[in-house]
Design a protein around this motif. Sequence first.
Motif, mmCIF file in Angstrom:
data_model
loop_
_atom_site.group_PDB
_atom_site.id
_atom_site.type_symbol
_atom_site.label_atom_id
_atom_site.label_comp_id
_atom_site.label_asym_id
_atom_site.label_seq_id
_atom_site.Cartn_x
_atom_site.Cartn_y
_atom_site.Cartn_z
ATOM 1 N N THR A 75 -19.380 35.806 35.861
ATOM 2 C CA THR A 75 -20.703 35.577 36.460
ATOM 3 C C THR A 75 -20.803 34.319 37.316
ATOM 4 N N TYR A 76 -19.965 33.329 37.038
ATOM 5 C CA TYR A 76 -20.067 32.052 37.768
ATOM 6 C C TYR A 76 -18.690 31.614 38.277
ATOM 7 N N PRO A 77 -18.206 32.177 39.389
ATOM 8 C CA PRO A 77 -16.838 31.848 39.833
ATOM 9 C C PRO A 77 -16.707 30.535 40.624
ATOM 10 N N GLN A 129 -17.694 26.211 41.514
ATOM 11 C CA GLN A 129 -17.627 24.957 40.746
ATOM 12 C C GLN A 129 -19.029 24.389 40.538
ATOM 13 N N TRP A 130 -19.454 24.374 39.282
ATOM 14 C CA TRP A 130 -20.750 23.786 38.938
ATOM 15 C C TRP A 130 -20.552 22.352 38.477
ATOM 16 N N PHE A 131 -21.537 21.516 38.812
ATOM 17 C CA PHE A 131 -21.397 20.078 38.605
ATOM 18 C C PHE A 131 -21.274 19.662 37.140
ATOM 19 N N TRP A 132 -22.310 19.926 36.348
ATOM 20 C CA TRP A 132 -22.193 19.393 34.979
ATOM 21 C C TRP A 132 -21.236 20.224 34.146
ATOM 22 N N ASP A 133 -21.100 21.514 34.501
ATOM 23 C CA ASP A 133 -20.094 22.332 33.812
ATOM 24 C C ASP A 133 -18.718 21.690 33.957
ATOM 25 N N SER A 134 -18.352 21.344 35.201
ATOM 26 C CA SER A 134 -17.015 20.787 35.427
ATOM 27 C C SER A 134 -16.808 19.468 34.689
ATOM 28 N N LEU A 138 -32.999 35.091 30.773
ATOM 29 C CA LEU A 138 -33.658 33.788 30.720
ATOM 30 C C LEU A 138 -32.894 32.896 29.751
ATOM 31 N N VAL A 139 -32.710 31.654 30.159
ATOM 32 C CA VAL A 139 -31.892 30.758 29.343
ATOM 33 C C VAL A 139 -32.713 29.580 28.800
ATOM 34 N N TRP A 140 -32.224 28.998 27.737
ATOM 35 C CA TRP A 140 -32.800 27.779 27.122
ATOM 36 C C TRP A 140 -34.155 28.009 26.466
ATOM 37 N N SER A 192 -32.471 20.325 36.017
ATOM 38 C CA SER A 192 -32.225 19.775 34.669
ATOM 39 C C SER A 192 -31.099 20.522 33.975
ATOM 40 N N GLY A 193 -30.638 21.620 34.593
ATOM 41 C CA GLY A 193 -29.632 22.460 33.938
ATOM 42 C C GLY A 193 -30.239 23.331 32.853
ATOM 43 N N LEU A 194 -31.549 23.197 32.620
ATOM 44 C CA LEU A 194 -32.232 23.906 31.520
ATOM 45 C C LEU A 194 -33.230 24.896 32.136
ATOM 46 N N CYS A 240 -13.844 27.456 36.540
ATOM 47 C CA CYS A 240 -15.221 27.904 36.799
ATOM 48 C C CYS A 240 -15.906 28.175 35.457
ATOM 49 N N PRO A 241 -17.249 28.180 35.445
ATOM 50 C CA PRO A 241 -17.949 28.383 34.173
ATOM 51 C C PRO A 241 -17.614 29.720 33.506
ATOM 52 N N SER A 242 -17.509 30.775 34.311
ATOM 53 C CA SER A 242 -17.153 32.088 33.759
ATOM 54 C C SER A 242 -16.725 32.957 34.925
ATOM 55 N N SER A 280 -16.817 28.500 29.876
ATOM 56 C CA SER A 280 -15.900 27.359 29.772
ATOM 57 C C SER A 280 -16.452 26.130 29.039
ATOM 58 N N TRP A 281 -17.751 25.811 29.209
ATOM 59 C CA TRP A 281 -18.178 24.555 28.567
ATOM 60 C C TRP A 281 -18.321 24.681 27.053
ATOM 61 N N SER A 282 -18.321 25.922 26.547
ATOM 62 C CA SER A 282 -18.349 26.051 25.090
ATOM 63 C C SER A 282 -17.065 25.488 24.476
ATOM 64 N N ARG A 313 -19.044 32.033 24.226
ATOM 65 C CA ARG A 313 -20.159 32.605 24.974
ATOM 66 C C ARG A 313 -21.023 31.489 25.542
ATOM 67 N N GLU A 314 -21.941 31.890 26.422
ATOM 68 C CA GLU A 314 -22.800 30.904 27.086
ATOM 69 C C GLU A 314 -23.756 30.246 26.082
ATOM 70 N N TYR A 315 -24.329 31.058 25.175
ATOM 71 C CA TYR A 315 -25.244 30.519 24.158
ATOM 72 C C TYR A 315 -25.275 31.467 22.976
#
Length: 420
Positions: free
Chosen positions: A41-43, A45-50, A345-347, A169-171, A36-38, A406-408, A389-391
């Motif tokens: 906070t994100y337990p 399965q996210w698509f682009w993360d995976s 807020l992200v991005w 867009s994931g953004l 999972c991404p984290s 995880s995607w970091s 970290r996420e960002y």
Amino acid sequence: MVSKFEKLKADVIGMYARNRQQGHAAWAKTDYDFVCPSAVTYPFQWFWDSCFHAVALTHFDIERAKSELRGLVANVHEDGLLSHVTFWQRERYEEMLSTYAIAYRSPYLSDCIQPPVIAEVTEMVVERGGGVAFAREMVPALCRYYDFLDRTRDPDRDGLIAILQADESGLDHSPKYDAYRGMKNGADPAEHDAMWHRAADAYKAVGRVPEKMFALDVFVVEEVLVNAIYAESLGALGRLCKLVGDEVGAAEYKRRAMKTTDALVQKCFDPDAGLFYDLAGLKEAPQRVSTVSCLIPLVLTELPGSVVDRVARHIEDPKGYAAKYPVPSVAISEPTYSAGAIFKLVWRGPTWINTNWYVARGLRRHGLTNLAAKVEASSVALVEKGEYREYYNPETGEGYGAPDFSWSALALDLAHAGGL
Ligand code: GLC
């Protein structure tokens, strides 16, 4: 001496053990095994993360790289959609779910897309030891998915697919959508929530039927990052088809990849600015805001050399993206640029490792090795302290958002590419 790559690998193995989710989902009558991404906070399965997790996993566990992607195609919908979130174990997290803004197809699957990275990553997994049998296993679901995108998300048939919500867009909160959405203050979380609901509520009222959602014209964006990734993945799908002996598919997806690449250059590239801009609304109004997505087409091998040079220049420009820790998600000269975190807020300025992964690979593909090496080294420096970290703050390197993100771990792939 232990290389940076080996050090990072040990960290990532630990983090991926902590974020691993395994079990049996009665609703899907199947077992699941994904990262999972984290866990905090994100337990789910996210698509682009995976997809990104699968890339990192190719460096130490190819079987888990496969199961990460299998989890994504396990519940392909009748029409070909691959949901942006699969809530495999949702019963355990009902409380957390009440804080999410998500449109559902079913209690376990969302009704949204995310950047369509999966064919590109499948090809990578196949090439890095997954083998032809894995390609054979994945290709049917992938064809259904990319056909779904072509059929339902490109009504004007120009080769560019459209997103119907910013988070597709994931953004999610990128300032590039502020003007189009008519926002008064893009740094206000309440306004972002209101904007999400404005589109989601209107879509609900028309039954979330794609043609009707497009006709409403509340949020229709031919977004550059999504389309660059779409073109890249269509090319990969063509090659996967060829590998499994499907010559017709091979020719068709290659044709679509070229069509999308050409459309990005013809319609989104602004020769004065040297950037690729999103097109908003059914009228396709260019959104002239410099954000990292404007650079992502660099990943396309077929991009003309003159275009590559113009885009790459922004990465070396101190007013563009040449921060201490590149590549910020918004150009430094944009009035909306914020190096620090703004609530959740992200991005809106910070540096993310997944966009760095695209930029660095693009630069390498076009022979801009020194610049690629800078982005790789900076990504590695950001995670080297063991903080995934996420960002990150592009000026100080401070990490924000979800911990153990995880995607970091894509920094591991970047360390590998840069021989670090
Ligand atoms: C945030 C990001 C999105 C990501 C998700 C899970 O919503 O904006 O791109 O997929 O978190 O990590």
